[in-house]
Design a protein around this motif. Structure first.
Motif, mmCIF file in Angstrom:
data_model
loop_
_atom_site.group_PDB
_atom_site.id
_atom_site.type_symbol
_atom_site.label_atom_id
_atom_site.label_comp_id
_atom_site.label_asym_id
_atom_site.label_seq_id
_atom_site.Cartn_x
_atom_site.Cartn_y
_atom_site.Cartn_z
ATOM 1 N N SER A 22 0.849 -1.191 0.000
ATOM 2 C CA SER A 22 0.000 0.000 0.000
ATOM 3 C C SER A 22 0.885 1.240 0.000
ATOM 4 O O SER A 22 2.081 1.172 0.285
ATOM 5 C CB SER A 22 -0.924 -0.003 1.222
ATOM 6 O OG SER A 22 -0.180 -0.009 2.417
ATOM 7 N N LYS A 23 0.258 2.374 -0.322
ATOM 8 C CA LYS A 23 0.996 3.628 -0.440
ATOM 9 C C LYS A 23 0.197 4.752 0.192
ATOM 10 O O LYS A 23 -1.016 4.853 -0.019
ATOM 11 C CB LYS A 23 1.245 3.911 -1.924
ATOM 12 C CG LYS A 23 2.156 5.078 -2.195
ATOM 13 C CD LYS A 23 2.619 5.083 -3.635
ATOM 14 C CE LYS A 23 1.654 5.797 -4.512
ATOM 15 N NZ LYS A 23 2.189 6.088 -5.842
ATOM 16 N N SER A 24 0.894 5.607 0.962
ATOM 17 C CA SER A 24 0.241 6.745 1.595
ATOM 18 C C SER A 24 0.097 7.888 0.589
ATOM 19 O O SER A 24 0.667 7.847 -0.504
ATOM 20 C CB SER A 24 1.059 7.223 2.795
ATOM 21 O OG SER A 24 2.234 7.883 2.356
ATOM 22 N N LYS A 25 -0.627 8.933 0.989
ATOM 23 C CA LYS A 25 -0.756 10.114 0.133
ATOM 24 C C LYS A 25 0.586 10.772 -0.110
ATOM 25 O O LYS A 25 0.809 11.400 -1.134
ATOM 26 C CB LYS A 25 -1.731 11.110 0.759
ATOM 27 C CG LYS A 25 -3.177 10.725 0.588
ATOM 28 C CD LYS A 25 -4.089 11.839 1.044
ATOM 29 C CE LYS A 25 -5.533 11.488 0.754
ATOM 30 N NZ LYS A 25 -6.449 12.554 1.148
ATOM 31 N N GLY A 65 -7.218 4.562 -1.492
ATOM 32 C CA GLY A 65 -8.262 3.871 -2.246
ATOM 33 C C GLY A 65 -7.740 2.754 -3.119
ATOM 34 O O GLY A 65 -8.434 2.314 -4.037
ATOM 35 N N GLU A 66 -6.532 2.251 -2.809
ATOM 36 C CA GLU A 66 -5.957 1.181 -3.626
ATOM 37 C C GLU A 66 -4.932 0.374 -2.844
ATOM 38 O O GLU A 66 -4.445 0.806 -1.804
ATOM 39 C CB GLU A 66 -5.312 1.745 -4.890
ATOM 40 C CG GLU A 66 -4.150 2.690 -4.616
ATOM 41 C CD GLU A 66 -3.545 3.262 -5.885
ATOM 42 O OE1 GLU A 66 -4.303 3.732 -6.759
ATOM 43 O OE2 GLU A 66 -2.302 3.231 -5.993
ATOM 44 N N VAL A 105 0.342 -0.991 -12.892
ATOM 45 C CA VAL A 105 -0.159 -0.812 -14.254
ATOM 46 C C VAL A 105 -1.470 -0.019 -14.221
ATOM 47 O O VAL A 105 -1.621 0.970 -14.930
ATOM 48 C CB VAL A 105 -0.372 -2.183 -14.949
ATOM 49 C CG1 VAL A 105 -1.042 -2.024 -16.294
ATOM 50 C CG2 VAL A 105 0.949 -2.925 -15.086
ATOM 51 N N SER A 106 -2.410 -0.444 -13.380
ATOM 52 C CA SER A 106 -3.723 0.203 -13.292
ATOM 53 C C SER A 106 -3.850 1.138 -12.099
ATOM 54 O O SER A 106 -4.826 1.885 -12.002
ATOM 55 C CB SER A 106 -4.817 -0.858 -13.194
ATOM 56 O OG SER A 106 -4.822 -1.650 -14.358
ATOM 57 N N ILE A 107 -2.901 1.052 -11.166
ATOM 58 C CA ILE A 107 -2.892 1.896 -9.969
ATOM 59 C C ILE A 107 -1.456 2.369 -9.736
ATOM 60 O O ILE A 107 -0.525 1.890 -10.383
ATOM 61 C CB ILE A 107 -3.437 1.146 -8.730
ATOM 62 C CG1 ILE A 107 -2.602 -0.095 -8.414
ATOM 63 C CG2 ILE A 107 -4.900 0.779 -8.917
ATOM 64 C CD1 ILE A 107 -2.997 -0.809 -7.135
ATOM 65 N N SER A 108 -1.278 3.276 -8.787
ATOM 66 C CA SER A 108 0.071 3.796 -8.539
ATOM 67 C C SER A 108 0.854 2.992 -7.505
ATOM 68 O O SER A 108 2.054 3.165 -7.372
ATOM 69 C CB SER A 108 -0.005 5.270 -8.102
ATOM 70 O OG SER A 108 -0.699 5.390 -6.884
ATOM 71 N N THR A 109 0.195 2.100 -6.771
ATOM 72 C CA THR A 109 0.868 1.271 -5.778
ATOM 73 C C THR A 109 1.633 0.148 -6.473
ATOM 74 O O THR A 109 1.077 -0.535 -7.338
ATOM 75 C CB THR A 109 -0.157 0.673 -4.781
ATOM 76 O OG1 THR A 109 -0.869 1.741 -4.161
ATOM 77 C CG2 THR A 109 0.528 -0.163 -3.718
#
Length: 193
Positions: A22-25, A65-66, A105-109
């Motif tokens: 997961s990745k924070s803001k 959200g991802e 690919v579809s998300i930034s994480t």
């Protein structure tokens, strides 16, 4: 066979065990272990995941959200265990294990390069339940190591050496198949009359 009765308990075993990135803001990354996870729908592809609100990844996943669900192999069991007991607030577990990441690919994480299968997910909903909140995650993209595919692009999960979790212990899933879906009613090929 006599059976004993126990009070109501989440005693569904074995369960998949996964490593979730997961990745924070602010673009900080974390990885943690989840054992409360399951497929709940195929169209659209939805995974359910139970997360305690006090977990750092809960905060990251809820705000971004991802997340990515990385399926671990038996040679990753020490990573799985460690990431389930050490908080990302205390230590950078990705750095601790020198884990290489693959861009989303579809998300930034990012996903774990070491994981043979990674599911990129967007949060569909979050429902408070008690000790855990239920996250419903829509699977947007799946990354699969090409060595798990045959010439017809059939996925051979048995070659992945995946693991599961059962009542506090990890087990390897690299045994032979006991049958395929529908085998009990499949008709044997009959010679033409």
């Amino acid at each position: 066979m006599n059976k004993l009765n126990f009070k109501g308990s989440a005693m569904l075993n074995p369960t998949p065990v996964v490593l979730v990135t997961s990745k924070s803001k602010s673009n900080k990354l974390n990885i943690f272990t989840v054992g409360w996870i399951s497929t709940v729908c195929t169209r659209e592809p939805i995974i359910s995941m139970g997360i305690r609100p006090e977990r750092l990844s809960y905060e990251y996943i809820k705000t971004s959200g991802e997340c990515v669900i990385n399926l671990p192999t038996k040679d990753m069991v020490k990573i799985v265990d460690y990431c389930g007991v050490i908080s990302g607030r205390i230590e950078d577990k990705i750095k601790h294990f020198n884990l290489q990441l693959n861009k989303g690919v579809s998300i930034s994480t990012p996903s774990l390069q070491k994981s043979p299968i990674a599911l990129e997910c967007k949060v569909k909903s979050v429902t408070p339940l008690g000790t855990h909140d239920l996250f419903l995650l829509k699977v947007l993209n799946v990354k699969i190591d090409e060595n798990l595919l045959d010439s017809n692009n059939k996925i051979h999960f048995d070659k992945a050496n995946l693991i599961c979790y059962s009542h506090g212990e990890y087990y390897s899933l690299n045994s032979k198949s006991l049958g395929s879906f529908g085998y009990s009613i499949r008709k044997k090929n009959k010679a033409p009359r």
